[in-house]
Design a protein around this motif. Structure first.
Motif, PDB file in Angstrom:
ATOM      1  N   PRO A 197     -50.066  93.041 -56.829  1.00 50.59           N
ATOM      2  CA  PRO A 197     -50.784  92.074 -57.631  1.00 50.59           C
ATOM      3  C   PRO A 197     -49.834  91.095 -58.856  1.00 50.59           C
ATOM      4  O   PRO A 197     -49.339  91.780 -59.289  1.00 50.59           O
ATOM      5  CB  PRO A 197     -51.861  92.891 -58.437  1.00 50.59           C
ATOM      6  N   LYS A 198     -49.618  89.823 -58.316  1.00 52.06           N
ATOM      7  CA  LYS A 198     -49.372  88.674 -59.002  1.00 52.06           C
ATOM      8  C   LYS A 198     -49.702  88.867 -60.608  1.00 52.06           C
ATOM      9  O   LYS A 198     -49.446  88.900 -61.558  1.00 52.06           O
ATOM     10  CB  LYS A 198     -48.808  87.456 -58.585  1.00 52.06           C
ATOM     11  N   GLU A 199     -51.174  89.532 -60.752  1.00 53.69           N
ATOM     12  CA  GLU A 199     -51.587  89.570 -62.601  1.00 53.69           C
ATOM     13  C   GLU A 199     -50.979  89.767 -62.867  1.00 53.69           C
ATOM     14  O   GLU A 199     -51.133  90.141 -63.990  1.00 53.69           O
ATOM     15  CB  GLU A 199     -52.898  89.283 -62.038  1.00 53.69           C
ATOM     16  N   ASN A 200     -50.120  91.013 -62.137  1.00 52.31           N
ATOM     17  CA  ASN A 200     -49.674  92.721 -63.302  1.00 52.31           C
ATOM     18  C   ASN A 200     -48.654  91.962 -64.144  1.00 52.31           C
ATOM     19  O   ASN A 200     -47.782  91.866 -64.742  1.00 52.31           O
ATOM     20  CB  ASN A 200     -48.685  92.816 -62.694  1.00 52.31           C
ATOM     21  N   ALA A 201     -47.679  90.477 -63.660  1.00 47.43           N
ATOM     22  CA  ALA A 201     -47.258  89.672 -64.178  1.00 47.43           C
ATOM     23  C   ALA A 201     -47.889  89.474 -66.333  1.00 47.43           C
ATOM     24  O   ALA A 201     -47.103  89.464 -66.830  1.00 47.43           O
ATOM     25  CB  ALA A 201     -47.103  88.453 -64.054  1.00 47.43           C
ATOM     26  N   LEU A 202     -48.917  88.904 -66.257  1.00 49.13           N
ATOM     27  CA  LEU A 202     -48.949  89.137 -67.528  1.00 49.13           C
ATOM     28  C   LEU A 202     -49.729  89.766 -68.139  1.00 49.13           C
ATOM     29  O   LEU A 202     -50.178  89.851 -69.531  1.00 49.13           O
ATOM     30  CB  LEU A 202     -50.942  87.919 -67.070  1.00 49.13           C
ATOM     31  N   ILE A 203     -50.188  90.712 -66.808  1.00 53.77           N
ATOM     32  CA  ILE A 203     -49.892  92.585 -67.937  1.00 53.77           C
ATOM     33  C   ILE A 203     -49.077  92.992 -68.490  1.00 53.77           C
ATOM     34  O   ILE A 203     -49.093  93.417 -69.573  1.00 53.77           O
ATOM     35  CB  ILE A 203     -50.761  93.655 -67.011  1.00 53.77           C
ATOM     36  N   GLU A 204     -47.868  92.763 -67.979  1.00 54.08           N
ATOM     37  CA  GLU A 204     -47.034  92.545 -68.532  1.00 54.08           C
ATOM     38  C   GLU A 204     -45.875  92.036 -69.931  1.00 54.08           C
ATOM     39  O   GLU A 204     -45.558  92.534 -70.587  1.00 54.08           O
ATOM     40  CB  GLU A 204     -45.421  93.217 -67.431  1.00 54.08           C
ATOM     41  N   ILE A 205     -46.646  90.679 -69.787  1.00 54.21           N
ATOM     42  CA  ILE A 205     -46.630  89.471 -70.362  1.00 54.21           C
ATOM     43  C   ILE A 205     -47.126  90.459 -71.896  1.00 54.21           C
ATOM     44  O   ILE A 205     -46.567  90.776 -73.423  1.00 54.21           O
ATOM     45  CB  ILE A 205     -46.616  88.442 -70.376  1.00 54.21           C
ATOM     46  N   ASN A 206     -48.336  90.633 -71.314  1.00 52.42           N
ATOM     47  CA  ASN A 206     -49.354  90.943 -72.833  1.00 52.42           C
ATOM     48  C   ASN A 206     -48.995  92.459 -73.368  1.00 52.42           C
ATOM     49  O   ASN A 206     -48.640  92.816 -74.659  1.00 52.42           O
ATOM     50  CB  ASN A 206     -50.539  91.687 -72.319  1.00 52.42           C
ATOM     51  N   ASN A 207     -48.525  93.606 -72.641  1.00 51.15           N
ATOM     52  CA  ASN A 207     -47.688  94.766 -73.130  1.00 51.15           C
ATOM     53  C   ASN A 207     -46.482  94.594 -73.925  1.00 51.15           C
ATOM     54  O   ASN A 207     -45.814  95.132 -75.167  1.00 51.15           O
ATOM     55  CB  ASN A 207     -47.803  95.044 -72.239  1.00 51.15           C
ATOM     56  N   LEU A 208     -45.778  93.284 -73.754  1.00 50.68           N
ATOM     57  CA  LEU A 208     -44.399  92.817 -74.420  1.00 50.68           C
ATOM     58  C   LEU A 208     -44.539  92.731 -75.530  1.00 50.68           C
ATOM     59  O   LEU A 208     -44.381  92.740 -76.816  1.00 50.68           O
ATOM     60  CB  LEU A 208     -43.721  91.709 -73.910  1.00 50.68           C
ATOM     61  N   PHE A 209     -46.128  91.845 -76.137  1.00 57.72           N
ATOM     62  CA  PHE A 209     -46.454  91.218 -76.778  1.00 57.72           C
ATOM     63  C   PHE A 209     -46.780  92.554 -77.572  1.00 57.72           C
ATOM     64  O   PHE A 209     -47.303  91.650 -79.504  1.00 57.72           O
ATOM     65  CB  PHE A 209     -47.574  90.392 -76.715  1.00 57.72           C
ATOM     66  N   VAL A 210     -47.770  93.438 -77.498  1.00 62.24           N
ATOM     67  CA  VAL A 210     -48.011  94.523 -78.080  1.00 62.24           C
ATOM     68  C   VAL A 210     -47.125  94.923 -78.925  1.00 62.24           C
ATOM     69  O   VAL A 210     -47.313  95.306 -80.102  1.00 62.24           O
ATOM     70  CB  VAL A 210     -48.997  95.990 -76.942  1.00 62.24           C
ATOM     71  N   GLU A 211     -45.981  95.042 -78.237  1.00 67.17           N
ATOM     72  CA  GLU A 211     -44.762  95.709 -78.230  1.00 67.17           C
ATOM     73  C   GLU A 211     -43.802  95.028 -79.567  1.00 67.17           C
ATOM     74  O   GLU A 211     -43.244  95.298 -80.542  1.00 67.17           O
ATOM     75  CB  GLU A 211     -43.612  95.672 -77.948  1.00 67.17           C
ATOM     76  N   ASN A 212     -44.483  93.434 -80.118  1.00 70.05           N
ATOM     77  CA  ASN A 212     -43.324  92.817 -81.048  1.00 70.05           C
ATOM     78  C   ASN A 212     -44.636  92.186 -81.847  1.00 70.05           C
ATOM     79  O   ASN A 212     -44.796  91.408 -81.741  1.00 70.05           O
ATOM     80  CB  ASN A 212     -42.639  91.720 -79.405  1.00 70.05           C
TER      81      ASN A 212
END
Length: 362
Positions: free
Chosen positions: A23-38
């Motif tokens: 699912p291409k929507e996972n791209a936004l999920i990974e960006i969200n998780n990247l934001f969590v880390e920072n």
């Protein structure tokens, strides 16, 4: 409190598994998780990291999932507004997120304006809810306006809108019984003065307020009197009401003649008939209102005075048993003699209320 929350990638559907598509929507999920880390410093997240995620999913980020990208930006705005202040570091982060999420100036401005206005609106509602805006509350709102980077016109519009609603709601509640008491009238003026507004009332509403104020006064206060009555009355009398009326009384009149009894009709010639049988005539009468005179009616604390073109009449208030108001006048029931109907169309309600009060005070 965390700005963002870790999310799990969505699993591909059955067709996606067969075609080996994620699912291409996972791209936004990974960006969200990247934001969590920072979360401590979102400016650490680079545009290259975002592009790498987009490439992984073969996604043109600026063309897809606009709502999800705006939602990530909105979450950060909510975090910034928790302390009711937007500082310079947060503004720099706004601009950085704009690039990372491929948002336009118009888009981030719309989100920022909506959220800051909503927050300011909530604070204004709380400040004016009691109808009183203290100097301390004014100062706090002024500071909040600056901290939220709101322009004067927007802030003033929000304050005016909420203030008008508070005043309008109070007025509607006050006159729900069609009365406006002294206390309610004073409170209305107090709210208007404290919030710095004038009630936005049309002409009909203003007239209703004046009438409801008079209703309350008639029932609870001092009845307004005519200082210079146009007729001679006793020294112990006060004139409270006068109007042009038609004095009506009931009269019995014959409406028609009915013929009864057995009859027969015999044809004598073409178009000529002879009636036979017993005929008895019966008159049908009924009581109807008839105008006896027209002139002016005067209400004092002792009597009703009628001065008509054909003569004058007086009804002492202690001789009135009951009254029935109608849209076009008042039916007066006397203890003796003919009871009149006073026909007039203006201020029938005022006349009736005054008469009832005066009768009760005898």
């Amino acid at each position: 409190m965390s700005i963002f929350k870790i999310k799990e990638n969505k699993k591909p559907s059955l067709i996606g598994k067969i075609l080996k598509r994620t699912p291409k929507e996972n791209a936004l999920i990974e960006i969200n998780n990247l934001f969590v880390e920072n979360e401590d410093d979102l400016t650490k997240v680079s545009l290259e990291q975002i592009q790498e995620i987009a490439d992984k999913y073969k996604l043109k980020l600026n063309k897809k999932f606009k709502a999800l990208r705006l939602d990530l930006f909105r979450k950060y705005i909510h975090h910034c507004l928790e302390d009711h202040v937007i500082d310079e570091d947060e503004i720099n982060t706004f601009l950085h997120l704009k690039k990372l999420l491929h948002l336009t100036d118009v888009e981030i401005k719309q989100v920022l304006n909506f959220e800051t206005r909503k927050l300011y609106d909530q604070e204004v509602k709380s400040a004016v809810s009691d109808g009183i805006l203290t100097q301390e509350e004014k100062d706090n709102l002024e500071l909040l306006k600056k901290n939220l980077l709101l322009n004067d016109q927007v802030a003033d519009d929000i304050l005016q809108t909420n203030s008008n609603k508070v005043l309008t709601d109070f007025i509607n509640q006050a006159v729900s019984d069609e009365r406006l008491s002294d206390e309610e009238f004073e409170k209305m003026n107090e709210i208007s003065l404290s919030l710095g507004i004038e009630p936005k009332l049309n002409q009909r509403t203003k007239e209703n307020l004046e009438r409801y104020r008079l209703y309350w006064t008639i029932e609870n206060g001092e009845l307004p009197i005519y200082e210079n009555p146009p007729i001679n009355i006793q020294k112990s009398e006060n004139l409270y009401f006068m109007a042009n009326v038609k004095w009506q009384e009931q009269r019995r009149v014959t409406k028609r003649i009915n013929y009864g009894g057995p009859t027969a009709r015999i044809k004598i010639a073409k178009g000529v008939y002879y009636r036979m049988g017993s005929i008895s005539a019966k008159s049908v009468s009924e009581d109807v209102w008839q105008i006896i005179d027209s002139g002016n009616i005067y209400l004092t604390n002792k009597r009703l005075i009628f001065m008509g073109s054909r003569g004058n009449k007086t009804i002492r208030l202690n001789k009135i048993l009951d009254i029935t108001p109608y849209k076009n006048g008042v039916d007066i029931q006397k203890d003796a003699g003919k009871s009149p109907f006073l026909e007039f169309n203006t201020n029938v309600d005022i006349f009736s209320m005054m008469l009832v009060r005066l009768m009760n005070e005898l």
